[in-house]
Scaffold this active site. Structure first.
Site, short mmCIF file in Angstrom:
data_model
loop_
_atom_site.label_atom_id
_atom_site.label_comp_id
_atom_site.label_asym_id
_atom_site.label_seq_id
_atom_site.Cartn_x
_atom_site.Cartn_y
_atom_site.Cartn_z
N HIS A 1 45.29 9.42 -16.01
CA HIS A 1 44.64 8.44 -16.89
C HIS A 1 45.55 8.18 -18.10
CE1 HIS A 1 41.00 9.40 -14.65
NE2 HIS A 1 40.31 8.51 -15.33
N ASN B 1 0.84 -1.21 0.00
CA ASN B 1 0.00 0.00 0.00
C ASN B 1 0.87 1.25 0.00
OD1 ASN B 1 0.96 0.40 2.59
ND2 ASN B 1 -0.91 -0.26 3.60
N HIS C 1 -2.06 -4.21 -16.99
CA HIS C 1 -2.60 -5.40 -17.67
C HIS C 1 -3.37 -4.92 -18.90
CE1 HIS C 1 -2.73 -6.42 -13.25
NE2 HIS C 1 -2.08 -7.47 -13.70
N GLU D 1 40.80 15.13 -22.14
CA GLU D 1 40.00 15.48 -20.94
C GLU D 1 40.90 16.08 -19.87
OE1 GLU D 1 37.99 11.90 -19.70
OE2 GLU D 1 36.51 12.01 -21.33
N ASP E 1 -2.76 -13.61 -13.06
CA ASP E 1 -2.56 -13.28 -11.65
C ASP E 1 -2.09 -14.47 -10.85
OD1 ASP E 1 -5.22 -10.82 -11.16
OD2 ASP E 1 -3.14 -10.62 -11.79
N1 LIG Z 1 0.76 -5.09 -7.92
C1 LIG Z 1 0.62 -6.30 -7.41
O1 LIG Z 1 1.19 -7.29 -7.86
C2 LIG Z 1 -0.23 -6.46 -6.18
C3 LIG Z 1 -0.46 -7.75 -5.65
C4 LIG Z 1 -1.22 -7.85 -4.49
C5 LIG Z 1 -1.73 -6.71 -3.88
N2 LIG Z 1 -1.49 -5.49 -4.46
C6 LIG Z 1 -1.96 -4.24 -3.85
O2 LIG Z 1 -1.20 -4.06 -2.65
C7 LIG Z 1 -1.97 -3.31 -1.73
C8 LIG Z 1 -1.95 -4.03 -0.39
O3 LIG Z 1 -2.38 -3.10 0.56
P1 LIG Z 1 -2.82 -3.59 2.02
O4 LIG Z 1 -3.11 -2.37 2.81
O5 LIG Z 1 -3.85 -4.62 1.90
O6 LIG Z 1 -1.57 -4.36 2.66
P2 LIG Z 1 -0.07 -3.92 2.93
O7 LIG Z 1 0.59 -5.14 3.45
O8 LIG Z 1 0.52 -3.26 1.73
O9 LIG Z 1 -0.12 -2.81 4.07
C9 LIG Z 1 -0.54 -3.16 5.36
C10 LIG Z 1 0.41 -2.48 6.36
O10 LIG Z 1 0.30 -1.08 6.23
C11 LIG Z 1 0.63 -0.50 7.49
N3 LIG Z 1 -0.30 0.59 7.77
C12 LIG Z 1 -1.63 0.57 7.61
N4 LIG Z 1 -2.16 1.75 8.01
C13 LIG Z 1 -1.11 2.54 8.42
C14 LIG Z 1 -0.99 3.85 8.94
N5 LIG Z 1 -2.07 4.60 9.11
N6 LIG Z 1 0.25 4.32 9.26
C15 LIG Z 1 1.34 3.54 9.07
N7 LIG Z 1 1.30 2.29 8.57
C16 LIG Z 1 0.07 1.80 8.26
C17 LIG Z 1 0.49 -1.59 8.55
O11 LIG Z 1 1.75 -1.80 9.15
C18 LIG Z 1 0.08 -2.81 7.79
O12 LIG Z 1 0.83 -3.94 8.20
C19 LIG Z 1 -3.38 -3.20 -2.32
O13 LIG Z 1 -3.53 -1.93 -2.92
C20 LIG Z 1 -3.40 -4.28 -3.40
O14 LIG Z 1 -4.24 -3.94 -4.47
C21 LIG Z 1 -0.75 -5.33 -5.58
N1 LIG Z 2 -3.63 -8.32 -10.21
C1 LIG Z 2 -2.73 -8.09 -9.08
C2 LIG Z 2 -1.65 -7.14 -9.53
O1 LIG Z 2 -2.17 -5.96 -9.98
C3 LIG Z 2 -2.08 -9.37 -8.60
C4 LIG Z 2 -3.01 -10.27 -7.89
C5 LIG Z 2 -2.75 -11.01 -6.78
N2 LIG Z 2 -3.87 -11.75 -6.46
C6 LIG Z 2 -4.81 -11.44 -7.33
N3 LIG Z 2 -4.29 -10.52 -8.22
ZN LIG Z 3 -5.39 -9.28 -9.56
#
Ligand SMILES: NC(=O)c1ccc[n+]([C@@H]2O[C@H](COP(=O)([O-])OP(=O)(O)OC[C@H]3O[C@@H](n4cnc5c(N)ncnc54)[C@H](O)[C@@H]3O)[C@@H](O)[C@H]2O)c1
Ligand SMILES: N[C@H](CO)Cc1c[nH]c[nH+]1
Ligand SMILES: [Zn+2]
Length: 443
Positions: free
Chosen positions: A427, A221, A335, A422, A368
């Site tokens: 060198h 995140n 994607h 240079e 995925d």
């Molecule tokens: N691109 C990819 O391949 C892929 C794959 C899976 C998930 N994702 C994305 O990853 C993201 C995962 O996010 P998530 O939140 O579920 O999990 P995350 O593990 O990224 O974040 C959770 C952590 O954020 C911290 N946190 C939460 N609120 C906070 C605050 N107010 N201050 C400080 N730290 C804080 C906490 O420590 C918590 O453990 C989603 O957006 C998802 O769509 C992307």
């Molecule tokens: N589509 C995500 C990356 O954007 C990856 C994922 C994990 N599980 C399901 N989807």
């Molecule tokens: Zn996905």
């Protein structure tokens, strides 16, 4: 349109303000903001100065845990193996099938060291070396992602990384056995049940319990993305992954409900995810809009999908496939689904996309989990210059240069002229020492 129908933006390339509306739709500065950056800086500083104590404190506070020390946030190989062996048969088989396909695909990416010898006997080449230790971040706040364990750890393992350290938050102390089992299958050496900026900082700087790594990879995140950006330079990072995106191109022949569900598949990740449909058959776009309205109320993550479609989604009507290609390369999507009769031909015109799913049957969701290619992909337009996570992200290259005396003499003349050009005399003289006329004796 019924009262609770989701209002997906409808754009057309014939509109005078199309370009402005598309730019507004694509704008995404959410990877970090000032308040988050300050919070992340505070966390990183605390972890650097207090190590384990800070990691435990932030984990207890932010993930609602009651750990007394890091030993309670550490999982060893036995616990990972136990999780794998205790899985229901269907889950174990699915995980193993996905892991094998991902492994087979990534083994094809494995670059080898190479070298060549010139006529004068000089040898030049490139030595490929895996990282000593990689840290993988597996998201775990809003959902559990065993697929992300496989996608991050398997290329590291294929690359030959000696130690793979995994961090994954477990809010409220809830362990997901599928995540732990995936870690077992993917060859992860250590798992620490910590997340967020504190986990990224611990990987980057090391603590009493969490070993310092050379590179941090994996999505997360806004706190994770901001922390990765902050520690870049202390360690390597793969990319700054933003919210998930999907761009579907339709020739008007695919079942509208298939397309609606494909859009939902990425919208359900996050309210900030982006799902866009492009097509040159307006009636078909209308049919997909109707399918969206019909299917949305049946979705468990309806609220997230609705918010994502309402805020960042769009149905874009264009004139033809050439215009669709222009839009694709402008968006550079994470994607890209080419739901058309001749996807191979259309794919030749695609210059910027993280992953290209070709044909009506190739649902993005298959990528995925188990098609084989990596699902950690460039988002927010970074596919213009960035690539899917792969084996190459866990390897470094060193240049090999071994001049023969004859070769050094030849190169010495060239290097001397350029060095003097240079005004770098040392060198020049270092190179000139290797000139035949200056050599005291061959070595
Ligand atoms: N691109 C990819 O391949 C892929 C794959 C899976 C998930 N994702 C994305 O990853 C993201 C995962 O996010 P998530 O939140 O579920 O999990 P995350 O593990 O990224 O974040 C959770 C952590 O954020 C911290 N946190 C939460 N609120 C906070 C605050 N107010 N201050 C400080 N730290 C804080 C906490 O420590 C918590 O453990 C989603 O957006 C998802 O769509 C992307
Ligand atoms: N589509 C995500 C990356 O954007 C990856 C994922 C994990 N599980 C399901 N989807
Ligand atoms: Zn996905």
């Amino acid at each position: 349109m019924t009262d609770n129908a989701v209002k997906v933006a409808r754009l057309s390339t014939t509109q005078d303000d199309f370009d402005t509306r598309l730019s507004a739709l694509l704008a995404w500065e959410g990877v970090s903001d000032k308040q988050v950056a300050e919070r992340v800086e505070e966390i990183i500083d605390a972890v650097r100065s207090q190590g384990d104590a800070a990691v435990v404190e932030y984990t207890n506070r932010l993930d609602r845990m009651q750990a007394r020390d890091m030993s309670e946030l550490t999982l060893g190989a036995a616990r990972l193996r136990e999780a794998y062996e205790s899985l229901p048969e269907a889950q174990r088989e699915a995980l193993a099938h996905a892991a094998e396909r991902i492994r087979l695909y990534h083994q094809r990416q494995k670059p080898e060291s190479w070298q060549y010898t010139e006529a004068d006997g000089s040898v030049l080449g490139q030595k490929v070396t895996p990282l000593d230790r990689a840290g993988i971040y597996v998201p775990g706040g809003k959902a559990a992602y065993p697929s992300s364990v496989l996608m991050n750890a398997i290329p590291a393992h294929v690359a030959g990384v000696r130690e793979i350290v995994m961090v994954v938050p477990t809010p409220d102390g809830v362990l997901n056995d599928l995540v732990l089992a995936a870690a077992h299958l993917a060859g992860v050496d250590y798992v620490f049940t910590v997340g967020g900026a504190q986990a990224v900082a611990a990987l980057a700087y090391g603590t009493q319990s969490i070993p310092r790594v050379d590179k941090v990879v994996g999505p997360g995140n806004i706190y994770v993305a901001t922390a990765k950006r902050a520690v870049f330079g202390q360690v390597g990072i793969d990319m700054i992954a933003g919210p998930s995106e999907i761009l579907v191109v339709t020739d008007g022949e695919t079942d509208p409900e298939w397309l609606a569900m494909d859009l939902f598949s990425q919208a359900e990740h996050d309210e900030d995810a982006q799902a866009i449909l492009v097509g040159w058959d307006p009636a078909h776009l209308d049919a997909v809009q109707a399918a969206i309205e019909r299917l949305l109320p049946t979705m468990e993550r309806e609220a997230i999908i609705r918010e994502s479609l309402a805020s960042r989604g769009a149905l874009i009507e264009c004139r033809d496939r050439d215009e669709a290609l222009t839009i694709i390369n402008r968006i550079a999507p994470e994607h890209l689904e080419l739901s058309v009769a001749d996807p191979e031909e259309m794919a030749e015109g695609v210059r910027h996309a993280g992953a290209i799913f070709m044909g009506r049957y190739t649902a993005e969701a298959l990528g995925d989990y188990c098609a084989g290619p990596n699902h950690v992909l460039p988002t927010s337009g970074t596919a213009r210059f960035s690539s899917p996570l792969g084996v190459y992200d866990f390897q470094k290259r060193s240049s090999l240069i071994h001049c023969s005396p004859e070769g050094a003499a030849t190169l010495g003349r060239t290097a001397s002229v350029l060095a003097r050009g240079e005004s770098l005399t040392a060198h020049a003289r270092s190179a000139e020492n290797r000139l035949a006329e200056n050599r005291l004796g061959d070595t």
